[in-house]
Each structure stands twice: as C-alpha cells, then as structure tokens.
Design a protein around this motif. Structure first.
Motif, PDB file in Angstrom:
ATOM      1  N   VAL A 226       0.808  -1.225   0.000  1.00 53.67           N
ATOM      2  CA  VAL A 226       0.000   0.000   0.000  1.00 53.67           C
ATOM      3  C   VAL A 226       0.838   1.271   0.000  1.00 53.67           C
ATOM      4  CG1 VAL A 226      -1.883  -1.177   1.178  1.00 53.67           C
ATOM      5  CG2 VAL A 226      -0.182   0.049   2.526  1.00 53.67           C
ATOM      6  N   GLY A 227       2.151   1.156   0.198  1.00 54.87           N
ATOM      7  CA  GLY A 227       2.983   2.348   0.269  1.00 54.87           C
ATOM      8  C   GLY A 227       3.286   2.731   1.715  1.00 54.87           C
ATOM      9  N   ARG A 228       4.377   3.457   1.905  1.00 51.92           N
ATOM     10  CA  ARG A 228       4.835   3.793   3.252  1.00 51.92           C
ATOM     11  C   ARG A 228       3.851   4.691   3.985  1.00 51.92           C
ATOM     12  NH1 ARG A 228       7.705   7.840   5.763  1.00 51.92           N
ATOM     13  NH2 ARG A 228       9.102   7.176   7.477  1.00 51.92           N
ATOM     14  N   ASP A 229       3.363   5.746   3.345  1.00 53.57           N
ATOM     15  CA  ASP A 229       2.470   6.689   4.015  1.00 53.57           C
ATOM     16  C   ASP A 229       1.165   6.011   4.433  1.00 53.57           C
ATOM     17  OD1 ASP A 229       4.376   8.632   3.618  1.00 53.57           O
ATOM     18  OD2 ASP A 229       3.441   9.402   1.777  1.00 53.57           O
ATOM     19  N   ALA A 230       0.598   5.198   3.532  1.00 60.98           N
ATOM     20  CA  ALA A 230      -0.646   4.512   3.873  1.00 60.98           C
ATOM     21  C   ALA A 230      -0.439   3.520   5.013  1.00 60.98           C
ATOM     22  CB  ALA A 230      -1.203   3.797   2.642  1.00 60.98           C
ATOM     23  N   ALA A 231       0.711   2.839   5.009  1.00 61.14           N
ATOM     24  CA  ALA A 231       0.995   1.873   6.075  1.00 61.14           C
ATOM     25  C   ALA A 231       1.098   2.570   7.430  1.00 61.14           C
ATOM     26  CB  ALA A 231       2.266   1.102   5.764  1.00 61.14           C
ATOM     27  N   ILE A 232       1.760   3.719   7.460  1.00 59.18           N
ATOM     28  CA  ILE A 232       1.884   4.471   8.715  1.00 59.18           C
ATOM     29  C   ILE A 232       0.518   4.910   9.213  1.00 59.18           C
ATOM     30  CG2 ILE A 232       2.769   6.600   9.718  1.00 59.18           C
ATOM     31  CD1 ILE A 232       5.217   6.321   7.949  1.00 59.18           C
ATOM     32  N   GLN A 233      -0.347   5.344   8.293  1.00 65.84           N
ATOM     33  CA  GLN A 233      -1.689   5.779   8.678  1.00 65.84           C
ATOM     34  C   GLN A 233      -2.502   4.610   9.247  1.00 65.84           C
ATOM     35  OE1 GLN A 233      -3.894   7.562   5.497  1.00 65.84           O
ATOM     36  NE2 GLN A 233      -5.767   7.819   6.710  1.00 65.84           N
ATOM     37  N   ILE A 234      -2.403   3.451   8.596  1.00 69.63           N
ATOM     38  CA  ILE A 234      -3.151   2.277   9.067  1.00 69.63           C
ATOM     39  C   ILE A 234      -2.681   1.852  10.459  1.00 69.63           C
ATOM     40  CG2 ILE A 234      -3.579  -0.172   8.636  1.00 69.63           C
ATOM     41  CD1 ILE A 234      -3.402   0.467   5.644  1.00 69.63           C
ATOM     42  N   VAL A 235      -1.361   1.838  10.662  1.00 72.07           N
ATOM     43  CA  VAL A 235      -0.823   1.464  11.969  1.00 72.07           C
ATOM     44  C   VAL A 235      -1.284   2.454  13.038  1.00 72.07           C
ATOM     45  CG1 VAL A 235       1.300   1.185  13.306  1.00 72.07           C
ATOM     46  CG2 VAL A 235       1.149   0.249  11.016  1.00 72.07           C
ATOM     47  N   GLY A 236      -1.283   3.732  12.698  1.00 65.78           N
ATOM     48  CA  GLY A 236      -1.742   4.735  13.654  1.00 65.78           C
ATOM     49  C   GLY A 236      -3.186   4.535  14.064  1.00 65.78           C
ATOM     50  N   GLU A 237      -4.042   4.239  13.106  1.00 76.08           N
ATOM     51  CA  GLU A 237      -5.450   4.004  13.416  1.00 76.08           C
ATOM     52  C   GLU A 237      -5.632   2.743  14.262  1.00 76.08           C
ATOM     53  OE1 GLU A 237      -7.623   3.918   9.800  1.00 76.08           O
ATOM     54  OE2 GLU A 237      -7.571   6.085   9.510  1.00 76.08           O
ATOM     55  N   TYR A 238      -4.876   1.692  13.948  1.00 74.96           N
ATOM     56  CA  TYR A 238      -4.994   0.472  14.739  1.00 74.96           C
ATOM     57  C   TYR A 238      -4.509   0.693  16.174  1.00 74.96           C
ATOM     58  CZ  TYR A 238      -6.634  -3.086  11.512  1.00 74.96           C
ATOM     59  OH  TYR A 238      -7.422  -3.846  10.694  1.00 74.96           O
ATOM     60  N   ASP A 239      -3.459   1.483  16.320  1.00 75.89           N
ATOM     61  CA  ASP A 239      -2.955   1.752  17.671  1.00 75.89           C
ATOM     62  C   ASP A 239      -4.008   2.462  18.510  1.00 75.89           C
ATOM     63  OD1 ASP A 239      -0.592   0.527  17.176  1.00 75.89           O
ATOM     64  OD2 ASP A 239       0.619   2.347  17.050  1.00 75.89           O
ATOM     65  N   VAL A 240      -4.597   3.505  17.959  1.00 77.27           N
ATOM     66  CA  VAL A 240      -5.532   4.329  18.721  1.00 77.27           C
ATOM     67  C   VAL A 240      -6.853   3.601  18.966  1.00 77.27           C
ATOM     68  CG1 VAL A 240      -6.854   6.483  18.691  1.00 77.27           C
ATOM     69  CG2 VAL A 240      -4.474   6.464  17.916  1.00 77.27           C
ATOM     70  N   LYS A 241      -7.380   2.940  17.923  1.00 81.65           N
ATOM     71  CA  LYS A 241      -8.724   2.396  18.010  1.00 81.65           C
ATOM     72  C   LYS A 241      -8.783   0.950  18.510  1.00 81.65           C
ATOM     73  CE  LYS A 241     -10.401   5.339  14.248  1.00 81.65           C
ATOM     74  NZ  LYS A 241     -11.032   5.389  12.906  1.00 81.65           N
ATOM     75  N   VAL A 242      -7.703   0.188  18.342  1.00 80.80           N
ATOM     76  CA  VAL A 242      -7.762  -1.237  18.660  1.00 80.80           C
ATOM     77  C   VAL A 242      -6.649  -1.669  19.608  1.00 80.80           C
ATOM     78  CG1 VAL A 242      -7.721  -3.572  17.713  1.00 80.80           C
ATOM     79  CG2 VAL A 242      -8.875  -1.751  16.461  1.00 80.80           C
ATOM     80  N   LEU A 243      -5.398  -1.471  19.206  1.00 79.76           N
ATOM     81  CA  LEU A 243      -4.285  -2.113  19.893  1.00 79.76           C
ATOM     82  C   LEU A 243      -4.079  -1.563  21.304  1.00 79.76           C
ATOM     83  CD1 LEU A 243      -2.389  -4.363  19.298  1.00 79.76           C
ATOM     84  CD2 LEU A 243      -0.762  -2.761  18.307  1.00 79.76           C
ATOM     85  N   ILE A 244      -4.030  -0.257  21.480  1.00 76.54           N
ATOM     86  CA  ILE A 244      -3.813   0.321  22.807  1.00 76.54           C
ATOM     87  C   ILE A 244      -4.968  -0.020  23.755  1.00 76.54           C
ATOM     88  CG2 ILE A 244      -3.471   2.443  24.111  1.00 76.54           C
ATOM     89  CD1 ILE A 244      -1.082   1.557  22.429  1.00 76.54           C
ATOM     90  N   PRO A 245      -6.242   0.115  23.345  1.00 74.63           N
ATOM     91  CA  PRO A 245      -7.336  -0.308  24.244  1.00 74.63           C
ATOM     92  C   PRO A 245      -7.254  -1.782  24.631  1.00 74.63           C
ATOM     93  CG  PRO A 245      -8.204   1.084  22.496  1.00 74.63           C
ATOM     94  CD  PRO A 245      -6.783   0.810  22.145  1.00 74.63           C
ATOM     95  N   LEU A 246      -6.846  -2.650  23.698  1.00 81.33           N
ATOM     96  CA  LEU A 246      -6.708  -4.069  24.031  1.00 81.33           C
ATOM     97  C   LEU A 246      -5.590  -4.283  25.047  1.00 81.33           C
ATOM     98  CD1 LEU A 246      -7.155  -5.906  20.605  1.00 81.33           C
ATOM     99  CD2 LEU A 246      -8.707  -5.928  22.550  1.00 81.33           C
ATOM    100  N   LEU A 247      -4.482  -3.563  24.895  1.00 82.01           N
ATOM    101  CA  LEU A 247      -3.376  -3.708  25.831  1.00 82.01           C
ATOM    102  C   LEU A 247      -3.755  -3.186  27.218  1.00 82.01           C
ATOM    103  CD1 LEU A 247      -0.327  -2.708  23.586  1.00 82.01           C
ATOM    104  CD2 LEU A 247      -0.860  -4.968  24.502  1.00 82.01           C
ATOM    105  N   VAL A 248      -4.548  -2.131  27.273  1.00 80.88           N
ATOM    106  CA  VAL A 248      -5.031  -1.632  28.572  1.00 80.88           C
ATOM    107  C   VAL A 248      -5.913  -2.682  29.238  1.00 80.88           C
ATOM    108  CG1 VAL A 248      -6.476   0.107  29.685  1.00 80.88           C
ATOM    109  CG2 VAL A 248      -4.840   0.797  27.924  1.00 80.88           C
ATOM    110  N   THR A 249      -6.765  -3.330  28.442  1.00 83.18           N
ATOM    111  CA  THR A 249      -7.608  -4.407  28.978  1.00 83.18           C
ATOM    112  C   THR A 249      -6.756  -5.557  29.495  1.00 83.18           C
ATOM    113  OG1 THR A 249      -9.362  -3.812  27.409  1.00 83.18           O
ATOM    114  CG2 THR A 249      -9.495  -5.994  28.434  1.00 83.18           C
ATOM    115  N   CYS A 250      -5.702  -5.900  28.753  1.00 78.10           N
ATOM    116  CA  CYS A 250      -4.803  -6.975  29.195  1.00 78.10           C
ATOM    117  C   CYS A 250      -4.119  -6.604  30.514  1.00 78.10           C
ATOM    118  CB  CYS A 250      -3.755  -7.260  28.120  1.00 78.10           C
ATOM    119  SG  CYS A 250      -4.422  -7.952  26.594  1.00 78.10           S
ATOM    120  N   PHE A 251      -3.691  -5.348  30.634  1.00 71.05           N
ATOM    121  CA  PHE A 251      -3.042  -4.915  31.878  1.00 71.05           C
ATOM    122  C   PHE A 251      -3.998  -5.027  33.056  1.00 71.05           C
ATOM    123  CE2 PHE A 251      -2.138  -1.703  35.063  1.00 71.05           C
ATOM    124  CZ  PHE A 251      -0.794  -1.906  35.315  1.00 71.05           C
ATOM    125  N   ASN A 252      -5.225  -4.578  32.858  1.00 67.82           N
ATOM    126  CA  ASN A 252      -6.208  -4.645  33.950  1.00 67.82           C
ATOM    127  C   ASN A 252      -6.529  -6.085  34.320  1.00 67.82           C
ATOM    128  OD1 ASN A 252      -6.380  -1.834  34.025  1.00 67.82           O
ATOM    129  ND2 ASN A 252      -8.039  -1.786  32.508  1.00 67.82           N
TER     130      ASN A 252
END
Length: 531
Positions: free
Chosen positions: A399-425
């Motif tokens: 998909v290209g470098r810029d698109a990949a960075i955008q996708i990773v950013g969205e996954y971090d904010v909307k999915v990955l970080i909330p899941l990791l917070v749930t795992c910590f709790n």
C-alpha cells in the motif's frame, strides 16, 4: 471420540452392518472401556456404550484441555455428502499457557436440516455446553451461504470477556482463497486465440509421454542416463504429474524445461515413432510461459498449504507475497505487450500471463483490511504482534509507506492500545499505577496528577514501542511462538495479547482433517484402520 460416535450412528441407522466394527479400532475402543461387554447390540451401542465413552473422554481429555483456554477461535464447516448424510464439524483452536497450538473437536454430528438457522441452534448448544460463549475471540469460515447464517448467530451469542470485545473477529479460510487462485490460474477457457489448438492439458499430455518411456524399460533408462550425461545434467527420474494437483503440473513444466536438451538428445537416437513424441516448439513455449507465470502461484498457494495455516500471519503473508508478485509481473507483461504486439504466436503466448489478473482479483478482497482500517479484522494486529513481520515491510510494499503508517496509527488508537489496557487490567486486577500526591505539591511542581487510566495507557504504549524497536534477527524468530514463550516476561502485556491474537487460525484445515477421517470411518476402507 467424536469419530467413534459418528461411526456408530451409521451402524445404528443401518448404513453399515453391525459386524463391520469387528477387528477394527472401534471394537477395540469399546472393549477397552467396557471389557466385560462381549458384543453390543444396536440398542446398547447407542443408549449405553457410546454415551459412557463420550462422558469419559470429555472428562479426561476435552474439558481439562479447554480449561487452559483463555480465548479461542471457532472454525466450523458443513460437509455435504452424496449419500444425503450432511455432517457439521466445530473445532476450537487456541494457544495454551505454554504457547502450544491446541485443536479440540467439540462437535461432529449429522445434521438433517442444513439451513443456517437450524445449525445455528446446534452451534449455540455446543458452545454453551463447554462454557465457550465468553471466550470466542474469532471465527473462520468459507463463503457458504448457510455458514453466513451461523456466523450471525455466533456474533449474537458470544462475547469475549478477557479482551472485552463486542463481537468476534471475522476470519476467512485462506485455504479456499488459495485454491481459487489455483483454479483461476489454470483455467483453460481463458487461453488466447493462438493457443486454442494447444491447451495446457495437451501440452501436459505431450510432455508426460516424453518421460514415460524412460521409466518402462531398462534400455530406456540407459538411454536417458546417457543423454543426461551428454547434456551435462545430473541423471534422475522426472516426476509425472498428479491429475488433480496443480503443483505437479507446474513442476512437470519446470522439470521438462530444465531437461529439454536431454529429452531431445534421448529421442533423437530412437526410431521415428519415438522421435515423433518430442514436443513441438509451441509446446515448449507453453511450458516456458506456464513455468515463469505460475511458479509463484505454486510456491505461495500450494506449498504454504502444507503448513496448515495455523497462524493467521502465515496465511496472510503467503497471500500478500503472491499478490505483490503477481502485480509486479502484470506490470512487466503489460509493458512488453505494448512494445511487442505483432500478433505472432510468441506475442499471443504472453496473454497467458493475463491469468494473473484473475488471481489478483481473487486475492484483493481478502487483503482489503490491509488497505484501510477495519476493526472487525485481526489481520493487521496479527502481523504487528508476530516478531517476524512486526516491521510490516510487506504492507509497505503493498500500500505504500504513508498509507501503512496511517493504518498502523489508526490500529494503535482504536484497537491495539485499548486491548493492551484491557490486558493490563486483567493481569493486574485492582492495581494502581500511580501513588497519590499532595494536591499543592502536584499543582505547583508537575501540574495536575495523572489518572490511573492515563498512567496505564502510557505504560502499555512504552512496552509496545520497545517491542517494535527491538532488533530481532530472523533466525531467532523463525518460530514466533517459541520466541514469545522466551520473551513473554519481558513484554507481559504485549505477550499476553499476542498469545490470544496469534491463536486465531488462518484456515479451516482442522475441520477438513476431521472430515477426511470421518469419510474413512464411513467407508469400507475403515476395516484397515486396525492394522
């Protein structure tokens, strides 16, 4: 155990005689459980023996294994047989505490009603019976319409408490996707006009005849060995293709091209009848085009299927590599066709590469989650948490470098970080990440005090950032599950989430294996299983 019950049903219903269980494993299994039983009647078999065996097996093996399951993936499929005996299979897949892949068949039974609503009720009962409704993190299915109804029922009944998911992740069977790629890549109906008279099948038959004679007689083997030596090649037998296997066809074309000079030399010394079996220049041209075009399909589609696609990341990378290779080849072929479009056979032969467009057309819908954000797919998360692919280099190529960075950013904010917070709790119930400070000191020196939620978020972000920046040699992470087992203490929250996400399977291979065993049990060949 479910196989024994499945086989017994066919005996009870009269599909097979009761005597057919003699001298095979089912009789031995029955006598092992009930050693005083001389031989069961149909009534005893169904009402007493089989329920007793099922209860013992569940107690000893199935339930203890499922007890070690935190989250699991459900893979299910429907086997439509010609004898109007439709069978449904449900397999639970997960990684245990030791990072060992586990597959548990919790259901294999006949279903007289193949409508999605009827099977959905059976699915709910099985999940409730084994206390799995709160542990399903994802599901894998093919494109069957009946299975779509079951999927909707599954979404409505399950919820993943450990990760606090609203609905399970949707998964596709990449085995079916790759099979479609093979089907489209070898479709003779799409051959260009100049190749209508010489199809892939005819080329395969012609090349097969050229190597059959070298195996049937001692003289033929001697001539073949001499021809290979004269051509500077290592003498060996060539493989004949398997009729129903796509890879063997590609290997046939590849090998005959490698030994082309030896084949021509060998047959040039024989009689005119044998010399006529040497393929024509057009057939050699077809073999060359097929080899250069379809070898990537064979490597990624067929050879990767032998792994079973246990990890979703493995299945996704295989499809992604194939799509990138096909896309690059299409671009090169298009440019060469524009430069050389004189209408002769060699130019028309290049149209064989247009089949790659159909292959890419099959793959792209299943890779759409890599192009844009999709909260219902776990594909990107699986790549991010797999130590081999955490750099997402393939996604950048796709998909290209810029698109990949955008996708990773969205996954971090909307999915990955909330899941990791749930795992910590979950791993630290009731823990406070900050110590209370005096109001005046906090206000005067550092501003307002951070909340527990903010501190937890910063902690998991730091842990995730450390994992991403870690330089891992490829040799160390060749087995990603073993790598995580060794480094789980170093990354407790990311490691806990990785065990759940990497436990999501990439295909229905276990269901297909169950059906393969069940087909043997319900056929006359099963009398050999006891030997």
């Amino acid at each position: 155990m479910f196989f024994g019950r499945f086989s017994a049903l066919h005996i009870v219903k009269g599909y097979r005689p009761l005597s057919s269980v003699q001298n095979i494993w089912l009789r031995r299994l029955i006598l092992r459980q009930c050693n005083r039983l001389v031989f069961p009647s149909r009534h005893q078999l169904v009402e007493e023996v089989i329920p007793q065996m099922v209860a013992k097996t569940l107690e000893r093996y199935v339930l203890p294994l499922l007890a070690s399951c935190v989250t699991a993936t459900a893979s299910f499929d429907l086997w439509m047989s010609r004898g109007e005996i439709d069978t449904f299979a449900l397999v639970i897949n997960f990684l245990n505490d030791s990072w060992v892949p586990c597959h548990v068949t919790v259901g294999l039974f006949e279903t007289p009603d193949t409508s999605g609503a009827a099977m959905a009720l059976q699915l709910k009962e099985l999940l409730s019976q084994h206390n799995l409704t709160s542990r399903i993190i994802g599901y894998v299915k093919d494109e069957g319409a009946n299975l779509n109804t079951m999927t909707n029922a599954l979404i409505s009944v399950v919820d993943c408490e450990p990760l606090n998911l609203c609905e399970p992740y949707a998964g596709n069977c990449f085995g079916h996707v790759m099979s479609k790629c093979c089907q489209y890549a070898t479709n003779d109906a799409k051959v260009c006009a100049g190749m209508k008279s010489i199809s892939l099948k005819e080329a395969q038959t012609s090349l097969q005849k050229t190597i059959t004679w070298t195996k049937k007689s001692g003289k033929g083997r001697q001539e073949w060995t001499k021809a290979c030596i004269d051509s500077g090649l290592r003498p060996r037998k060539l493989k004949t293709p398997v009729k129903t296997r796509f890879a063997s066809k590609v290997i046939l074309f590849q090998e005959t091209l490698e030994f082309r000079e030896a084949i021509i030399t060998c047959y040039s010394r024989q009689s005119l009848a044998l010399q006529s079996r040497v393929p024509s220049p057009q057939i050699w041209a077809i073999a060359g085009a097929v080899s250069s075009t379809l070898i990537p399909v064979a490597k990624q589609c067929v050879l990767n299927q032998t792994r079973g696609y246990w990890l979703l990341s493995d299945a996704l990378v295989a499809a992604l590599k194939l799509c990138i290779q096909m896309g690059q080849a299409r671009y090169k072929i298009h440019n060469s066709m524009v430069a050389n479009c004189n209408g002769d056979f060699d130019a028309e032969l290049e149209l064989l590469n247009a089949r790659m467009k159909d292959v890419v057309g099959v793959l792209e819908p299943f890779l759409s989650c890599l192009v844009s954000f999709s909260a219902r797919k776990a594909h990107n998360i699986a790549l991010m948490l797999d130590p081999r692919f955490k750099g997402l280099s393939l996604v950048r190529d796709y998909v290209g470098r810029d698109a990949a960075i955008q996708i990773v950013g969205e996954y971090d904010v909307k999915v990955l970080i909330p899941l990791l917070v749930t795992c910590f709790n979950r791993l630290n119930p009731g823990a406070q990440t900050t110590q209370p400070l005096e109001h005046d000191v906090a206000d005067s020196l550092f501003g307002h005090q951070a909340s527990d939620e903010e501190a937890t978020t910063n902690l998991v972000k730091s842990e995730l950032s450390l994992f991403r920046r870690l330089n891992i040699p490829l040799k160390e992470c060749s087995s990603p599950l073993q790598w995580w087992k060794d480094h789980e203490v170093q990354f407790p929250n990311v490691g806990f989430l990785a065990r759940q996400i990497l436990g999501i399977v990439g295909s229905q291979i276990e269901c297909e294996r169950v059906f393969s065993i069940a087909s043997v049990l319900t056929s006359l060949r099963r009398c050999r299983l006891g030997r």
